[in-house]
Design a protein around this motif. Structure first.
Motif, mmCIF file in Angstrom:
data_model
loop_
_atom_site.group_PDB
_atom_site.id
_atom_site.type_symbol
_atom_site.label_atom_id
_atom_site.label_comp_id
_atom_site.label_asym_id
_atom_site.label_seq_id
_atom_site.Cartn_x
_atom_site.Cartn_y
_atom_site.Cartn_z
ATOM 1 N N ILE A 169 -7.951 13.577 -8.819
ATOM 2 C CA ILE A 169 -7.290 13.617 -7.517
ATOM 3 C C ILE A 169 -7.770 14.868 -6.779
ATOM 4 N N GLU A 170 -8.049 14.730 -5.483
ATOM 5 C CA GLU A 170 -8.484 15.889 -4.690
ATOM 6 C C GLU A 170 -7.483 17.033 -4.847
ATOM 7 N N ASN A 172 -6.180 19.705 -3.219
ATOM 8 C CA ASN A 172 -5.070 20.015 -2.312
ATOM 9 C C ASN A 172 -3.961 18.972 -2.405
ATOM 10 N N THR A 173 -4.358 17.709 -2.469
ATOM 11 C CA THR A 173 -3.373 16.631 -2.618
ATOM 12 C C THR A 173 -2.643 16.755 -3.948
ATOM 13 N N ILE A 177 1.505 17.335 -4.762
ATOM 14 C CA ILE A 177 2.254 16.426 -5.631
ATOM 15 C C ILE A 177 2.822 17.178 -6.840
ATOM 16 N N SER A 212 3.040 10.490 -4.540
ATOM 17 C CA SER A 212 1.740 9.907 -4.885
ATOM 18 C C SER A 212 1.515 8.599 -4.152
ATOM 19 N N PHE A 215 0.556 9.404 -0.576
ATOM 20 C CA PHE A 215 -0.792 9.965 -0.486
ATOM 21 C C PHE A 215 -1.861 8.961 -0.905
ATOM 22 N N VAL A 217 -2.619 7.659 -3.912
ATOM 23 C CA VAL A 217 -3.351 7.916 -5.160
ATOM 24 C C VAL A 217 -2.873 7.027 -6.314
#
Length: 427
Positions: A169-170, A172-173, A177, A212, A215, A217
Motif C-alpha cells: 500500500i502506498e 502515505n495512505t 489507515i 481502507s 481509500f 485498498v
C-alpha cells in the motif's frame, strides 16, 4: 498472547463473589458465550493473519483447545484459550524456513513440554517453576518477544510486507489507515467503558477496515469467490527435528505467564484454582490444547487475559459459558466467507494495532522485573538481562549445518543457562 505478568505464586484468592450467571438458561448461556468469543476475537485471528496461518483453522483449534482444557480441568475454570502471540516470530521464521507442516511438528513438541512441566509441578510443587524461571529470566525473554517484533509492526504500518521486501500500500495512505487504527485502539483501551473497554483490537480493526474501503485498498474478490460453507485448510504436521529444537524453548514464557493467568482468574472468581483443580491440571490442559492445535495446522493456544477481564466485568463465572464460546468458534470455522473477510484485512490495519500490541508485550516483561524488584545494580542480574536482550533484539544466531537457534528460542536457553551458571551475588 496473554498479557498478565507472572504474579507471586503464593497469592491468595479473593473472597467468594456471587455468580450472576448461575441460573441462566441454555439460550442465555449461548449468548454469554458469544460475548466471550467476541472479546477474544481480535487477538485470536490477528495472530494467524500475521504469520500466514488460516484464521478459520485458528478459530477451530481455539474452540477444540478450550474444550480439551475444560476436559482436563474437569470444567472448573472459566477460561478461554486462543492464539498465543509469544509464538509469532518463531512461527513466521519456521514457516519461511521449513514450511507449515514442519513448523507444526515443533509446536506439537512445545505442547508436550508444557505437559512435562505440569508433571514436574505435580511432583515438586508450584515453586518449581519460580525457581527454574525466576523474573530475571522471564522478564527479558518476554521483552524480546515484543521488541523483536517491532520491525514487523512498523513495516506493515507503512504498507510494506512484514519483512519490508515489497510495498503493498502506498506509504502515505498506509500511514493514515494504520495510525487511525492505532489511535482508535488507544482511545478504546483508555477511555471506553464496560464491555467496549475489552475489545480495543476489534474496534481498531473496524475503523482501519472502514478507512481502507474509502481509500480503495480492499479487494473483495476472495469474499465473492469463497463458499458459504467450507472445510478449513487443515494442515497435518510433518516431523522436522530442526523445527522441534528451534521451537521447544519458546514454550518458556507462555508457560510461566499461565501461572499469572490462573492466579488472576482465581482472584476474580474468589476460588483457588491453583489448588483445585490444581496448577498441574491447568498447565497440562494448556499444553494438551497446543499440541492438539498443531495436529490441524493451528497456532498454539494460551489462556486469554482479555476473557478474564470480561469475566470480572460481567461476573460470568460459570465455566459452561466458555464451552459455548468454544462451540461457536468451531462453528464459525466452517463459514468460508467469514474467513475470506478476515483475510482481506490490509497489512496497514494490522500494523497499526501491532505497534501497541507488541509494545504491550515488551512492557509486560519490564513490569515482571519491576513487580518482583529485580535489582539491576546486582552484576549477576544485569548480565542475564543485558545478554538476553541484545541476543534477542540484535538477531544473534547459533547453529550447525542446516540448524539455527535464534530469537526467543535462543534467548530462553541463554537466560536459563546464565541463571543456573552465574554464582549468586550480594550487593
Amino acid at each position: 498472547m496473554s498479557t498478565n505478568s507472572m504474579q507471586e505464586l503464593d497469592a491468595q484468592a479473593a473472597p467468594p463473589i456471587e455468580d450472576i450467571t448461575a441460573n441462566l438458561n441454555l439460550v442465555q448461556q449461548a449468548l454469554a458465550g458469544a460475548q466471550m468469543l467476541f472479546v477474544a476475537f481480535g487477538a485470536l485471528v490477528l495472530m494467524p493473519l500475521i504469520t500466514g496461518l488460516d484464521p478459520n483453522v485458528a478459530l477451530f483449534t481455539a474452540g477444540i483447545g478450550t474444550l480439551l482444557f475444560h476436559l482436563v480441568t474437569k470444567g472448573q475454570v472459566p477460561i478461554f484459550l486462543a492464539s498465543s502471540f509469544a509464538f509469532i516470530a518463531p512461527i513466521a521464521y519456521g514457516i519461511q524456513t521449513w514450511g507449515i507442516p514442519a513448523t507444526m511438528s515443533g509446536l506439537f513438541v512445545s505442547g508436550v513440554v508444557y505437559m512435562l512441566m505440569s508433571y514436574a509441578v505435580k511432583l515438586r510443587g508450584v515453586d518449581f517453576i519460580h525457581r527454574l524461571l525466576p523474573p530475571v529470566v522471564v522478564g527479558p525473554v518476554i521483552m524480546v518477544i515484543g521488541l523483536g517484533l517491532a520491525p514487523l509492526a512498523v513495516n506493515m504500518a507503512i504498507g510494506k510486507a512484514g519483512d519490508g521486501s515489497f510495498v503493498l500500500i502506498e506509504q502515505n495512505t498506509a500511514m493514515i489507515i494504520s495510525l487511525s487504527a492505532l489511535l482508535t485502539t488507544l482511545l478504546v483501551s483508555t477511555m471506553a467503558k464496560g464491555i467496549f473497554k475489552l475489545v480495543p483490537i476489534f474496534c481498531g480493526v473496524i475503523v482501519g477496515y472502514t478507512l481502507s474501503f474509502f481509500f480503495g485498498v480492499l479487494d473483495f474478490t476472495a469474499i465473492a469467490n469463497a463458499p458459504w460453507l467450507a472445510m478449513p485448510n487443515f494442515v497435518a504436521p510433518e516431523w522436522n527435528w530442526h523445527a522441534v529444537l528451534f521451537m521447544i524453548p519458546v514454550a518458556i514464557a507462555p508457560a510461566v505467564e499461565h501461572v499469572g493467568d490462573i492466579l488472576a482468574i482465581s482472584n476474580v472468581t474468589g476460588k483457588d484454582f491453583v489448588k483445585k483443580p490444581g496448577l498441574h491440571r491447568t498447565l497440562f490442559g494448556d499444553g494438551f490444547a497446543t499440541s492438539a492445535a498443531s495436529l490441524f495446522g493451528g497456532p498454539p493456544n494460551t489462556t486469554y487475559s482479555e476473557v478474564t477481564g470480561a469475566v470480572m466485568l460481567t461476573r460470568n463465572f460459570n465455566p459452561k459459558i466458555m464451552l459455548w464460546a468454544a462451540v461457536i468458534a468451531v462453528c464459525l470455522a466452517f463459514v468460508g466467507k467469514f474467513g475470506a473477510v478476515l483475510q482481506t484485512i490490509p497489512v496497514a490495519v494490522m500494523g497499526g494495532i501491532m505497534i501497541l500490541l507488541f509494545g504491550s508485550i515488551a512492557s509486560v516483561g519490564l513490569n515482571t522485573m519491576i513487580r518482583h524488584q529485580v535489582d539491576l545494580s546486582n552484576a549477576r542480574n544485569l548480565c542475564i538481562v543485558s545478554v538476553t536482550l541484545v541476543f534477542g533484539i540484535g538477531g544473534m544466531a547459533f547453529g550447525f549445518g542446516t540448524f539455527s537457534l535464534q530469537g526467543v528460542s535462543l534467548c530462553g536457553i541463554v537466560a536459563i543457562t546464565l541463571n543456573l551458571l552465574l554464582p549468586k551475588m550480594t550487593n
